[in-house]
Design an enzyme around this catalytic site. Structure first.
Site, PDB file in Angstrom:
ATOM      1  N   CYS A  13       0.932  -1.142  -0.080  1.00 56.35           N
ATOM      2  CA  CYS A  13      -0.024   0.023   0.108  1.00 56.35           C
ATOM      3  C   CYS A  13       0.812   1.371   0.136  1.00 56.35           C
ATOM      4  O   CYS A  13       1.589   1.283   1.089  1.00 56.35           O
ATOM      5  CB  CYS A  13      -0.945  -0.074   1.167  1.00 56.35           C
ATOM      6  SG  CYS A  13      -1.671   1.373   1.726  1.00 56.35           S
ATOM      7  N   CYS A  72       0.516   3.606   2.898  1.00 53.90           N
ATOM      8  CA  CYS A  72       1.006   2.869   4.100  1.00 53.90           C
ATOM      9  C   CYS A  72       2.403   3.092   4.189  1.00 53.90           C
ATOM     10  O   CYS A  72       3.075   3.412   5.204  1.00 53.90           O
ATOM     11  CB  CYS A  72       0.749   1.552   4.174  1.00 53.90           C
ATOM     12  SG  CYS A  72      -1.189   1.108   4.092  1.00 53.90           S
TER      13      CYS A  72
END
Length: 140
Positions: A58, A61
């Site tokens: 991600c 992230c």
């Protein structure tokens, strides 16, 4: 598992760059037992738990991970955890994770607050509010 919340989806987004997700005072949770152990420790010590449900693939992230680690060193009165949604899929599903990153703020195992997305200002705002609301333990 879940969607990756991103403001812009670049196909060429530093995905080769290594990001340390669990540095500083962030504990990587790899089992339900380690989760339970950390929550029990927090309860015993009267600490707030910040749980980051994240994924290595991600982009957002990866962006917020160093900041999350930095915050773990700044707010030592809290316990910072990292859960990889792909490693603990069933566990993450039980927390109803729909997007990564998702941050939970817990006291005695109960949810105080939640933040979905890699929003640094909002994450810090919530950390400051929680830090200000908890009496400081002087024997740290």
């Amino acid at each position: 598992m879940g969607n990756c919340l991103a403001k812009n989806q670049d196909k060429d987004n530093d995905s080769d760059q290594h990001v340390e997700f669990a540095a500083g005072n962030v504990a990587l949770i790899t089992t339900k037992e380690s989760w339970d152990q950390k929550l029990e420790e927090a309860k015993k010590d009267g600490k707030i738990v910040i749980a980051n449900f994240s994924a290595v693939w991600c982009g957002p992230c990866k962006v917020i991970a160093p900041y999350y680690c930095e915050m773990s060193e700044k707010y030592t009165s809290m316990i910072f955890l990292l859960v990889d949604v792909d490693e603990l899929t069933d566990f993450s599903t039980s927390w109803d994770i729909k997007a990564t990153p998702t941050f939970f703020f817990l006291k005695d195992g109960q949810q105080l607050d939640k933040l979905v997305g890699a929003n640094k200002p909002e994450l810090e705002k919530k950390l400051v509010a929680i830090a200000d609301s908890v009496p400081q333990n002087n024997n740290q």
